[in-house]
Design a protein around this motif. Sequence first.
Motif, PDB file in Angstrom:
ATOM      1  N   PHE A 104      63.245  -9.753  43.893  1.00 10.73           N
ATOM      2  CA  PHE A 104      63.213  -8.403  44.699  1.00 10.73           C
ATOM      3  C   PHE A 104      64.291  -7.684  44.444  1.00 10.73           C
ATOM      4  CE2 PHE A 104      61.238 -12.399  46.364  1.00 10.73           C
ATOM      5  CZ  PHE A 104      60.181 -12.108  46.570  1.00 10.73           C
ATOM      6  N   LYS A 105      64.124  -6.421  44.332  1.00  4.57           N
ATOM      7  CA  LYS A 105      65.326  -5.704  44.084  1.00  4.57           C
ATOM      8  C   LYS A 105      65.718  -4.715  45.383  1.00  4.57           C
ATOM      9  CE  LYS A 105      64.898  -6.485  39.558  1.00  4.57           C
ATOM     10  NZ  LYS A 105      66.338  -6.941  38.782  1.00  4.57           N
ATOM     11  N   THR A 106      64.528  -4.412  45.886  1.00  2.14           N
ATOM     12  CA  THR A 106      64.810  -3.418  47.216  1.00  2.14           C
ATOM     13  C   THR A 106      63.643  -3.544  47.999  1.00  2.14           C
ATOM     14  OG1 THR A 106      65.407  -1.146  47.793  1.00  2.14           O
ATOM     15  CG2 THR A 106      63.723  -1.291  46.144  1.00  2.14           C
ATOM     16  N   PRO A 107      63.908  -3.400  49.421  1.00  2.00           N
ATOM     17  CA  PRO A 107      62.887  -3.725  50.209  1.00  2.00           C
ATOM     18  C   PRO A 107      61.771  -2.857  50.324  1.00  2.00           C
ATOM     19  CG  PRO A 107      65.117  -3.866  51.294  1.00  2.00           C
ATOM     20  CD  PRO A 107      65.126  -3.305  49.966  1.00  2.00           C
ATOM     21  N   LEU A 108      60.663  -2.999  50.743  1.00  5.89           N
ATOM     22  CA  LEU A 108      59.442  -2.215  50.801  1.00  5.89           C
ATOM     23  C   LEU A 108      58.964  -2.204  52.120  1.00  5.89           C
ATOM     24  CD1 LEU A 108      57.254  -3.035  47.563  1.00  5.89           C
ATOM     25  CD2 LEU A 108      58.730  -1.096  48.065  1.00  5.89           C
ATOM     26  N   VAL A 109      58.826  -1.098  52.839  1.00  2.00           N
ATOM     27  CA  VAL A 109      58.282  -1.096  54.187  1.00  2.00           C
ATOM     28  C   VAL A 109      56.823  -0.697  54.542  1.00  2.00           C
ATOM     29  CG1 VAL A 109      60.874  -1.019  54.842  1.00  2.00           C
ATOM     30  CG2 VAL A 109      59.457   1.102  54.671  1.00  2.00           C
ATOM     31  N   HIS A 110      56.364  -0.422  55.481  1.00  2.00           N
ATOM     32  CA  HIS A 110      54.959  -0.153  55.947  1.00  2.00           C
ATOM     33  C   HIS A 110      54.935   1.186  55.519  1.00  2.00           C
ATOM     34  CE1 HIS A 110      52.498   1.732  59.402  1.00  2.00           C
ATOM     35  NE2 HIS A 110      51.619   0.993  58.624  1.00  2.00           N
ATOM     36  N   GLU A 111      53.749   1.499  55.202  1.00  2.00           N
ATOM     37  CA  GLU A 111      53.248   2.910  54.601  1.00  2.00           C
ATOM     38  C   GLU A 111      53.937   3.214  53.321  1.00  2.00           C
ATOM     39  OE1 GLU A 111      53.119   5.850  57.405  1.00  2.00           O
ATOM     40  OE2 GLU A 111      51.692   5.001  58.758  1.00  2.00           O
ATOM     41  N   ASP A 112      54.785   2.420  52.517  1.00  6.58           N
ATOM     42  CA  ASP A 112      55.304   2.764  51.280  1.00  6.58           C
ATOM     43  C   ASP A 112      53.829   2.660  50.243  1.00  6.58           C
ATOM     44  OD1 ASP A 112      57.884   3.008  51.787  1.00  6.58           O
ATOM     45  OD2 ASP A 112      58.757   1.200  51.030  1.00  6.58           O
ATOM     46  N   ARG A 113      53.932   3.709  49.381  1.00  2.00           N
ATOM     47  CA  ARG A 113      53.151   3.592  48.282  1.00  2.00           C
ATOM     48  C   ARG A 113      53.878   2.934  47.036  1.00  2.00           C
ATOM     49  NH1 ARG A 113      48.445   5.557  49.828  1.00  2.00           N
ATOM     50  NH2 ARG A 113      48.518   6.915  51.603  1.00  2.00           N
ATOM     51  N   VAL A 114      53.216   2.032  46.300  1.00  2.00           N
ATOM     52  CA  VAL A 114      53.688   0.919  45.387  1.00  2.00           C
ATOM     53  C   VAL A 114      52.635   1.287  44.015  1.00  2.00           C
ATOM     54  CG1 VAL A 114      54.597  -1.236  44.848  1.00  2.00           C
ATOM     55  CG2 VAL A 114      54.783  -0.087  47.165  1.00  2.00           C
ATOM     56  N   SER A 115      53.183   1.356  42.994  1.00  2.00           N
ATOM     57  CA  SER A 115      52.536   1.088  41.683  1.00  2.00           C
ATOM     58  C   SER A 115      53.037  -0.207  41.158  1.00  2.00           C
ATOM     59  CB  SER A 115      52.885   2.095  40.653  1.00  2.00           C
ATOM     60  OG  SER A 115      52.560   3.575  41.578  1.00  2.00           O
ATOM     61  N   VAL A 116      51.962  -1.042  41.036  1.00  2.00           N
ATOM     62  CA  VAL A 116      52.025  -2.381  40.155  1.00  2.00           C
ATOM     63  C   VAL A 116      51.843  -1.877  38.670  1.00  2.00           C
ATOM     64  CG1 VAL A 116      51.820  -4.760  40.101  1.00  2.00           C
ATOM     65  CG2 VAL A 116      51.652  -3.496  42.248  1.00  2.00           C
ATOM     66  N   HIS A 117      52.783  -2.173  37.842  1.00  2.00           N
ATOM     67  CA  HIS A 117      52.343  -1.875  36.294  1.00  2.00           C
ATOM     68  C   HIS A 117      52.499  -3.444  35.650  1.00  2.00           C
ATOM     69  CE1 HIS A 117      53.781   2.356  36.059  1.00  2.00           C
ATOM     70  NE2 HIS A 117      54.265   2.081  37.377  1.00  2.00           N
ATOM     71  N   SER A 118      51.264  -3.527  35.095  1.00  2.08           N
ATOM     72  CA  SER A 118      51.077  -4.913  34.551  1.00  2.08           C
ATOM     73  C   SER A 118      50.802  -4.967  33.203  1.00  2.08           C
ATOM     74  CB  SER A 118      49.844  -5.746  35.560  1.00  2.08           C
ATOM     75  OG  SER A 118      50.029  -5.535  36.690  1.00  2.08           O
ATOM     76  N   THR A 119      51.444  -5.870  32.491  1.00  2.00           N
ATOM     77  CA  THR A 119      51.215  -6.060  30.802  1.00  2.00           C
ATOM     78  C   THR A 119      51.477  -7.415  30.431  1.00  2.00           C
ATOM     79  OG1 THR A 119      52.523  -3.901  30.852  1.00  2.00           O
ATOM     80  CG2 THR A 119      52.501  -5.087  28.962  1.00  2.00           C
ATOM     81  N   VAL A 120      50.668  -7.820  29.705  1.00  5.04           N
ATOM     82  CA  VAL A 120      50.602  -9.163  28.942  1.00  5.04           C
ATOM     83  C   VAL A 120      51.748  -9.071  27.931  1.00  5.04           C
ATOM     84  CG1 VAL A 120      49.402 -10.991  27.774  1.00  5.04           C
ATOM     85  CG2 VAL A 120      48.100  -9.675  29.472  1.00  5.04           C
TER      86      VAL A 120
END
Length: 135
Positions: A64-80
């Motif tokens: 974990f680098k920085t906290p996320l809070v309610h209503e944050d929009r987050v993009s999860v980038h996934s790569t094999v």
Amino acid sequence: MKNVYEIKVRWGDTDPAAIVFYPNFYRWMDEAAHEWFEAAGFPITKLQKEKNIIVPLLEAFCQFKTPLVHEDRVSVHSTVTEVRSKTFKIEHQFFKGDKLAAEGYERRAWTSTAGGGPTAVPIPDDMREKMQAPM
């Protein structure tokens, strides 16, 4: 191949300190892995029903680098990022805008249930090609 999975942090995703409770990152990595398979043309439910294949989790890690809070929009980038004979590693990066909020990975096994019990089997060439496709 890279896939991007968008999420919005919900109130129930947070802990008493009003930041995302850490197990949710693992849940989102699992969801993002399923989204990756769907984007690759191999939805997990189809693999299970038509080919008796599951991809159980062998190992998971998240930093974990920085906290996320309610209503944050987050993009999860996934790569094999690694493909072995019967296992693969999928890495996930969580971005809030341009800022990296967390990163982690899952190591999973290509597993057949055709014989009754789960047995790791070689990853087929068509899936291996998708996994190793350029980002």
